[in-house]
Design a protein around this motif. Sequence first.
Motif, PDB file in Angstrom:
ATOM      1  N   THR A 116       0.845  -1.193   0.000  1.00  9.10           N
ATOM      2  CA  THR A 116       0.000   0.000   0.000  1.00  9.10           C
ATOM      3  C   THR A 116       0.877   1.238   0.000  1.00  9.10           C
ATOM      4  N   GLN A 117       0.745   2.035  -1.028  1.00 12.35           N
ATOM      5  CA  GLN A 117       1.542   3.252  -1.143  1.00 12.35           C
ATOM      6  C   GLN A 117       1.231   4.198   0.013  1.00 12.35           C
ATOM      7  N   THR A 118       2.263   4.829   0.542  1.00 12.96           N
ATOM      8  CA  THR A 118       2.064   5.736   1.668  1.00 12.96           C
ATOM      9  C   THR A 118       1.660   7.126   1.161  1.00 12.96           C
ATOM     10  N   GLU A 119       0.454   7.176   0.617  1.00 16.66           N
ATOM     11  CA  GLU A 119      -0.167   8.447   0.239  1.00 16.66           C
ATOM     12  C   GLU A 119      -1.675   8.307   0.444  1.00 16.66           C
ATOM     13  N   HIS A 120      -2.337   9.424   0.691  1.00 12.40           N
ATOM     14  CA  HIS A 120      -3.705   9.408   1.205  1.00 12.40           C
ATOM     15  C   HIS A 120      -4.678   8.627   0.331  1.00 12.40           C
ATOM     16  N   LEU A 121      -4.608   8.794  -0.985  1.00 10.88           N
ATOM     17  CA  LEU A 121      -5.570   8.133  -1.863  1.00 10.88           C
ATOM     18  C   LEU A 121      -5.456   6.613  -1.806  1.00 10.88           C
ATOM     19  N   ALA A 122      -4.293   6.107  -1.431  1.00 10.27           N
ATOM     20  CA  ALA A 122      -4.109   4.654  -1.360  1.00 10.27           C
ATOM     21  C   ALA A 122      -4.889   4.034  -0.206  1.00 10.27           C
ATOM     22  N   LEU A 123      -5.248   4.828   0.790  1.00  9.37           N
ATOM     23  CA  LEU A 123      -5.968   4.289   1.939  1.00  9.37           C
ATOM     24  C   LEU A 123      -7.345   3.760   1.546  1.00  9.37           C
ATOM     25  N   LYS A 124      -7.996   4.404   0.589  1.00  9.69           N
ATOM     26  CA  LYS A 124      -9.300   3.929   0.134  1.00  9.69           C
ATOM     27  C   LYS A 124      -9.170   2.578  -0.564  1.00  9.69           C
ATOM     28  N   GLY A 125      -8.132   2.413  -1.397  1.00 10.34           N
ATOM     29  CA  GLY A 125      -7.899   1.119  -2.030  1.00 10.34           C
ATOM     30  C   GLY A 125      -7.602   0.043  -0.999  1.00 10.34           C
ATOM     31  N   LEU A 126      -6.872   0.395   0.056  1.00  6.14           N
ATOM     32  CA  LEU A 126      -6.578  -0.556   1.125  1.00  6.14           C
ATOM     33  C   LEU A 126      -7.861  -0.964   1.838  1.00  6.14           C
ATOM     34  N   GLU A 127      -8.723  -0.006   2.083  1.00  8.12           N
ATOM     35  CA  GLU A 127     -10.002  -0.307   2.737  1.00  8.12           C
ATOM     36  C   GLU A 127     -10.821  -1.281   1.895  1.00  8.12           C
ATOM     37  N   ARG A 128     -10.855  -1.054   0.575  1.00  6.10           N
ATOM     38  CA  ARG A 128     -11.596  -1.962  -0.317  1.00  6.10           C
ATOM     39  C   ARG A 128     -10.979  -3.352  -0.306  1.00  6.10           C
ATOM     40  N   MET A 129      -9.628  -3.411  -0.302  1.00  4.84           N
ATOM     41  CA  MET A 129      -8.957  -4.709  -0.343  1.00  4.84           C
ATOM     42  C   MET A 129      -9.237  -5.512   0.917  1.00  4.84           C
ATOM     43  N   VAL A 130      -9.198  -4.875   2.059  1.00  5.17           N
ATOM     44  CA  VAL A 130      -9.470  -5.580   3.317  1.00  5.17           C
ATOM     45  C   VAL A 130     -10.924  -6.049   3.350  1.00  5.17           C
ATOM     46  N   HIS A 131     -11.838  -5.208   2.843  1.00  6.23           N
ATOM     47  CA  HIS A 131     -13.252  -5.607   2.771  1.00  6.23           C
ATOM     48  C   HIS A 131     -13.424  -6.821   1.857  1.00  6.23           C
ATOM     49  N   THR A 132     -12.772  -6.787   0.699  1.00  6.61           N
ATOM     50  CA  THR A 132     -12.840  -7.916  -0.233  1.00  6.61           C
ATOM     51  C   THR A 132     -12.295  -9.185   0.401  1.00  6.61           C
ATOM     52  N   LEU A 133     -11.178  -9.046   1.088  1.00  6.13           N
ATOM     53  CA  LEU A 133     -10.555 -10.206   1.727  1.00  6.13           C
ATOM     54  C   LEU A 133     -11.504 -10.832   2.752  1.00  6.13           C
ATOM     55  N   PHE A 140      -2.881 -12.223   6.490  1.00  5.78           N
ATOM     56  CA  PHE A 140      -2.459 -11.164   5.575  1.00  5.78           C
ATOM     57  C   PHE A 140      -1.610 -10.143   6.308  1.00  5.78           C
ATOM     58  N   LEU A 141      -0.764  -9.481   5.517  1.00  3.85           N
ATOM     59  CA  LEU A 141       0.129  -8.456   6.047  1.00  3.85           C
ATOM     60  C   LEU A 141       0.084  -7.252   5.119  1.00  3.85           C
ATOM     61  N   ILE A 142      -0.227  -6.092   5.681  1.00  8.69           N
ATOM     62  CA  ILE A 142      -0.222  -4.837   4.924  1.00  8.69           C
ATOM     63  C   ILE A 142       1.198  -4.275   4.954  1.00  8.69           C
ATOM     64  N   VAL A 143       1.713  -3.930   3.777  1.00  6.01           N
ATOM     65  CA  VAL A 143       3.108  -3.481   3.658  1.00  6.01           C
ATOM     66  C   VAL A 143       3.139  -2.053   3.107  1.00  6.01           C
ATOM     67  N   PRO A 144       3.515  -1.057   3.906  1.00  4.27           N
ATOM     68  CA  PRO A 144       3.657   0.308   3.392  1.00  4.27           C
ATOM     69  C   PRO A 144       4.773   0.375   2.350  1.00  4.27           C
ATOM     70  N   THR A 145       4.480   1.005   1.219  1.00  2.00           N
ATOM     71  CA  THR A 145       5.459   1.084   0.132  1.00  2.00           C
ATOM     72  C   THR A 145       5.637   2.534  -0.328  1.00  2.00           C
ATOM     73  N   LEU A 146       6.688   2.730  -1.128  1.00  2.00           N
ATOM     74  CA  LEU A 146       6.993   4.034  -1.716  1.00  2.00           C
ATOM     75  C   LEU A 146       7.035   5.120  -0.645  1.00  2.00           C
ATOM     76  N   PHE A 147       7.635   4.756   0.477  1.00  2.00           N
ATOM     77  CA  PHE A 147       7.677   5.675   1.615  1.00  2.00           C
ATOM     78  C   PHE A 147       8.813   6.675   1.445  1.00  2.00           C
ATOM     79  N   ASP A 148       8.495   7.947   1.616  1.00  2.00           N
ATOM     80  CA  ASP A 148       9.484   9.025   1.537  1.00  2.00           C
ATOM     81  C   ASP A 148       9.369   9.851   2.809  1.00  2.00           C
ATOM     82  N   ARG A 149      10.304   9.651   3.725  1.00  2.00           N
ATOM     83  CA  ARG A 149      10.215  10.308   5.032  1.00  2.00           C
ATOM     84  C   ARG A 149      10.376  11.823   4.940  1.00  2.00           C
ATOM     85  N   ARG A 150      10.755  12.330   3.764  1.00  2.00           N
ATOM     86  CA  ARG A 150      10.910  13.775   3.601  1.00  2.00           C
ATOM     87  C   ARG A 150       9.576  14.467   3.363  1.00  2.00           C
ATOM     88  N   THR A 151       8.514  13.690   3.073  1.00  2.00           N
ATOM     89  CA  THR A 151       7.237  14.297   2.711  1.00  2.00           C
ATOM     90  C   THR A 151       6.204  14.107   3.819  1.00  2.00           C
TER      91      THR A 151
END
Length: 260
Positions: free
Chosen positions: A152-169, A182-193
């Motif tokens: 799951t990309q660490t940006e706000h819009l990705a949270l909705k996709g994560l919510e749908r995926m967990v619901h589907t699961l 299952f394990l949720i894995v934060p990706t594309l993390f940029d600690r500068r942002t």
Amino acid sequence: MRIWSIANQKGGVGKTTSVVSLGGLLAEQGKRVLLVDLDPHGSLTSYFRQDPDSLDRSLYHLFFEQRYKDKDFVRSVIKPTSLDSVSLLPATTSLATLERQVSGQDGMGLVLARTLAQLWDEYDYALLDTPPILGVLLVNALAACQRLVIPTQTEHLALKGLERMVHTLKMVMRSQNRQLPFLIVPTLFDRRTLASLTTLKEMRRTYHDSLWQEAIPVDTRLRDASHDGLFPHQLDPQGRGVRAYRHLLGEIEASENERG
């Protein structure tokens, strides 16, 4: 054979990169690995310089005439990668038409599980790269696997996709009457942002018990490996992204060992 699905109902979150990185690191441990491309876009297939538009045999063909029952045919579909111990079951763009073609037919949700059963003793792991939509291909992946990894990309819009995926699961687990770890894995993390930092904080608040507590960082070397058709650890074994995926693999393996 252990079967892991890498899935999310949002694109661009690092599914293919996760499949390739984890697969390569398992091979580094001496494991025999099969990578399976279930996405009509064929990103995993293209990664290893196979053309999803021109392959004459692919995962698509296993859905017809019960080809998944023919071990020789299944083997004929498999392609090599840049590592001898890792193979690819490729996709073609024809997969985009599969939903319409097999709609209403019995047993279509179990084709992949039955295909992998033909190869059970030939590989130690199968890693499944899934499409970002709920349909027959994602249902096949969830039915076949023993563990789910949700990048799951660490940006706000990705949270909705994560919510749908967990619901589907949860919906699939209810229908199949089984528990799928299952394990949720934060990706594309940029600690500068601020976006990455606040999104990771929200993930930890909402999904703490199911969330990997580290994160896969933004790392241009992962993109470079894709450009060269190499596994990331082949290009830069000590890169930030590779080190993060090593930590992730260690945690998944520890969890697998606890479950027996």
